[in-house]
Design an enzyme around this catalytic site. Structure first.
Site, mmCIF file in Angstrom:
data_model
loop_
_atom_site.group_PDB
_atom_site.id
_atom_site.type_symbol
_atom_site.label_atom_id
_atom_site.label_comp_id
_atom_site.label_asym_id
_atom_site.label_seq_id
_atom_site.Cartn_x
_atom_site.Cartn_y
_atom_site.Cartn_z
ATOM 1 N N ASP A 1 0.896 -1.146 0.000
ATOM 2 C CA ASP A 1 0.000 0.000 0.000
ATOM 3 C C ASP A 1 0.944 1.207 0.000
ATOM 4 O O ASP A 1 2.133 1.100 0.348
ATOM 5 C CB ASP A 1 -0.929 0.006 1.209
ATOM 6 C CG ASP A 1 -2.118 0.949 0.977
ATOM 7 O OD1 ASP A 1 -2.019 1.814 0.081
ATOM 8 O OD2 ASP A 1 -3.133 0.823 1.675
HETATM 9 C C1 BGC Z 1 -4.888 3.446 0.122
HETATM 10 C C2 BGC Z 1 -4.967 2.499 -1.062
HETATM 11 C C3 BGC Z 1 -4.733 3.279 -2.330
HETATM 12 C C4 BGC Z 1 -3.374 3.953 -2.249
HETATM 13 C C5 BGC Z 1 -3.041 4.781 -3.468
HETATM 14 C C6 BGC Z 1 -3.580 4.224 0.123
HETATM 15 O O1 BGC Z 1 -3.567 5.166 1.131
HETATM 16 O O2 BGC Z 1 -4.982 2.698 1.315
HETATM 17 O O3 BGC Z 1 -6.198 1.854 -1.093
HETATM 18 O O4 BGC Z 1 -4.804 2.407 -3.430
HETATM 19 O O5 BGC Z 1 -3.381 4.845 -1.129
HETATM 20 O O6 BGC Z 1 -3.848 5.893 -3.542
#
Ligand code: BGC
Length: 768
Positions: free
Chosen positions: A231
């Site tokens: 993530d």
């Molecule tokens: C979120 C993800 C997301 C990523 C990119 C993270 O903070 O938890 O779900 O895909 O950011 O935006």
């Protein structure tokens, strides 16, 4: 591996491989164009494309490109329609292709452990079977178009509070049956190109370096050979992560983490194996992604919007409809109350936020059919306070109409990525509005805007309730269609609506304290808890009304006994016996006849959504295999087929079972035998183990006879219904000297244990 990919891999130096471990920028992989690996782009996800308009060296985006905002996953889930979800996936992939985006970051399938989780609108369900199958459909839809997905967030990321560091503590069975099951289904049935690990810790280790999750389960057991990506910013120890199967760090740490890995290789001569594996997987992903991009690709916005509209219509859940208040009649005099009718909140906040092409509001759409419809705001979305003036105005309007359409729900700030909700209630201004309006009109139709369950103190006071959730950009059009009966309602709840927050199983252990959240309710999540404990709920799992009704009949089963690796077929008929065409979601649950603490009273195993015109009847077929009757055995470390009789329940919801049959599952009879006895073992343990039973009986017989005039076998068999037997049998050996008033000595017990353990070793050798 393809020949060309092998060639590329052979040309990569140690430094190239290390460089590939992290992105080039916020959304791109590392640029190795010279070696045949140009960067690929990934973007959120999941209910549309959120491609930032950003120069590579900027931190904050100016904007995001326009895209179709499809219904968020909470809506898609209540369609229970894999074909439709797949179509949504396909449509999103087309938009990604046009934008030269290779991977859509989604779907998210974290289980809805608590209705408070701020991000529940982005997830499917409280049930892993439903979540896993809808995720599979979505992934297949996207990937059939040559665009990748990122199944997220792996794993146990079930809250937003402290999501970057919370330590989720769960036993293995709960993980395997509830929190990992959906991932397992989706991975095995749709092979997502990438999987995104979560930020949090699981049983003490960050997801990005968690041996159990990444290495043991994902790679070794499920044989997943795609890319695991972090993530955004979820790296903890980059080298350990790499070792356990974490391939890609996103976004870029501009070489920082790569240097740490390089240093390990140069100074400790770490094993090349991990780096080579990851390089191979990254080469495969990048080559495949680039091959599928077409330079001048375009898609049809209108047909994508048509998919968004259909998905939205089919996701609404009609929760109540007294006296057939709905559908609205052509000559009904109606008024519309509530700012949501003009300013819909059609998606949640956070990384999934889409810059929608168009937004349709319910007021404008309904006005097309009811030209002189009057509107009153009722509350102010920007302010929380109750506004008496607006309420009075709404009451005045409501007085002289046949029906009131009352739009209420959760304002934007109530639910978002990054934090959890504090309670389940609607804002006081919305609740007061309902209370006042119902005083002047008894035909109030409440239309709810929210991404997760709310409590409904007004449930008995209003005539109809529509759960619209968020809906995406077409929410207004779709609402006009279902409210007027142009389209029938066909959505059902993919989550339970509890009566109170306190009755939710996670209530006492959410969101945790001192950095830990303990999943104490175990497998009893959502309906598994309410049903097993017989706890009343506001609206049950699988529930949803329709303008028509369906008759279920003729359940047939081809066998009454099922062995391991065997399967059975069930057939039944469903008929539309009402006055509207419609679609019914038929649900199949299983219920063990001998529920012990270990089993949930009822679990979903199959479903089907079937379209039926008036008077039409269709046959539905389900196949169940012995795998559907398993539980995860922590000692065996695997799913075991449970030996029991089961009821097979077919229903329109978990509470509305229409047809039943039963089968016998000839499962495994697992004897739980200790590998070794200790001073903490009991006499019961000694009697229980086949290797030591007879010997123990012989030893105990004289004592049993002199004490209660019975033999040792009696003590063993009555340890749970006779007080003396229970005292003797369940006392640990270490406590026997005092229980036997000094007649038994510790050294004697130690000697006994040597003899007994020798017997057990011999027994085990014979079995091994
Ligand atoms: C979120 C993800 C997301 C990523 C990119 C993270 O903070 O938890 O779900 O895909 O950011 O935006």
């Amino acid at each position: 591996m393809k020949e060309n990919n092998k060639k590329i891999l052979r040309k990569l130096t140690l430094r190239d491989k290390i460089n590939l471990l992290s992105g080039k920028s916020y959304w791109h992989t590392y640029d190795l164009t010279k070696k045949g690996l140009p960067p690929i782009m990934m973007c959120d996800g999941p209910h549309g494309l959120r491609k930032e308009i950003i120069a590579d060296d900027e931190l904050m985006p100016k904007d995001t490109v326009k895209a179709t905002c499809f219904p968020p996953l909470v809506n898609l889930a209540s369609t229970w329609d894999e074909k439709l979800v797949k179509e949504v996936g396909q449509a999103i992939a087309k938009e990604a292709k046009k934008e030269q985006v290779s991977i859509v970051l989604g779907p998210g399938i974290n289980i809805k452990r608590s209705p408070l989780c701020g991000r529940n609108f982005e997830y499917f369900s409280e049930d892993p079977y439903l979540s896993g199958h809808l995720a599979k459909a979505f992934i297949n839809g996207v990937q059939n178009e040559g665009i990748g997905t990122s199944l997220k967030h792996y794993a146990l990321n079930n809250q937003e509070t402290n999501r970057l560091h919370i330590n989720a503590i769960s036993d293995e069975r709960t993980m395997r049956e509830i929190y990992l099951k959906g991932f397992e289904i989706a991975i095995k049935e749709s092979n997502p190109w990438t999987i995104m690990c979560s930020y949090n810790k699981i049983n003490g280790y960050y997801a990005s370096m968690n041996k159990y999750l990444l290495n043991d389960v994902l790679r070794d057991e499920w044989k997943y050979d795609g890319i695991v990506v972090t993530d955004w910013g979820a790296v903890s120890d980059r080298y350990i992560g790499l070792k356990y199967g974490l391939d890609l760090e996103m976004p870029t740490s501009k070489g920082y983490n790569n240097k740490i890995v390089l240093w390990k290789y140069l100074t400790f001569r770490a094993r090349r194996k991990y780096l080579n594996q990851t390089a191979r997987r990254l080469v495969n992903l990048i080559v495949k992604s680039r091959e599928n991009l077409e330079p001048n690709y375009d898609f049809d916005i209108t047909s994508n919007e048509e998919v968004a509209l259909r998905a939205c219509e089919d996701s609404f859940v009609l929760l109540k409809n007294d006296n057939n208040l709905l559908p609205l009649k052509k000559d009904d005099k109606i008024c519309i109350i509530g700012e949501f009718a003009k300013r819909p909140r059609f998606q949640g906040e956070g990384s999934s936020h889409i810059n929608a092409y168009n937004v349709y509001n319910a007021f404008d759409e309904l006005k097309k059919a009811y030209q002189d419809v009057k509107y009153s705001k009722g509350y102010n979305l920007e302010k929380e306070e109750i506004n008496e003036e607006l309420i009075n105005e709404a009451k005045e309007l409501s007085k002289d109409v046949d029906k009131v359409l009352l739009f209420v729900g959760l304002p934007t700030s109530f639910e978002s990525e990054g934090y959890d909700r504090k309670h389940l209630d609607l804002p006081p201004s919305h609740l007061r509005l309902i209370e006042e309006v119902k005083k002047v009109n008894s035909n109030v139709i409440v239309i709810l805007t929210n991404g997760a369950p709310v409590t409904m103190s007004f449930v008995n006071d209003v005539g109809a309730i529509v759960e619209a959730y968020l809906g995406g950009q077409c929410v207004g059009k779709a609402l006009a269609n279902v409210l007027t009966g142009k389209t029938n309602f066909s959505g059902k709840l993919a989550e339970t609506f509890p009566l109170t927050l306190e009755s939710n199983p996670s209530f006492l252990n959410f969101p945790g304290e001192k950095g830990n959240v303990i999943y104490k309710e175990g497998i009893f999540v959502g309906y598994r808890y309410y049903e097993s404990k017989n706890i009343p709920v506001l609206f049950p799992f699988g529930f949803g009304l329709s303008y028509t009704s369906y008759e279920y009949s003729e359940l047939k089963i081809n066998k009454k006994v099922i062995d391991i690796n065997d399967s059975i077929k069930l057939k039944l008929k469903v008929k539309n016996i009402g006055n509207y065409d419609g679609k019914e979601i038929v649900q199949l649950y299983i219920s063990p006849k001998n529920p012990s603490n270990k089993f949930s009273k009822i679990e979903l195993r199959r479903y089907d959504k079937v379209s039926l015109n008036i008077n039409e009847e269709k046959e539905i077929e389900f196949t169940l295999s012995s795998d559907d009757f398993t539980y995860f055995d922590e000692d065996e470390k695997r799913f075991v087929v449970n030996d029991d009789e089961y009821e097979i329940l077919i229903g329109a919801s978990i509470k509305d079972i229409r047809l039943k049959t039963s089968i016998k599952v000839n499962g495994e009879k697992i004897l739980k035998l200790p590998r070794k006895l200790t001073l903490e073992s009991t006499l019961y343990d000694l009697c229980y183990h086949p290797a030591t039973r007879e010997f123990t009986f012989k030893l105990l017989d004289p004592m049993a006879k002199s004490m209660i005039g019975k033999d040792a076998k009696y003590l063993f068999e009555h340890y749970d219904d006779d007080m003396i037997s229970s005292m003797i049998m369940t006392k640990p050996l270490s406590g026997l000297p005092s229980l036997a008033q000094g007649k038994v000595k510790k050294w004697q017990l130690r000697l006994l244990l040597i003899i007994m353990n020798r017997k057990i070793r011999k027994y085990n050798r014979r079995l091994d």
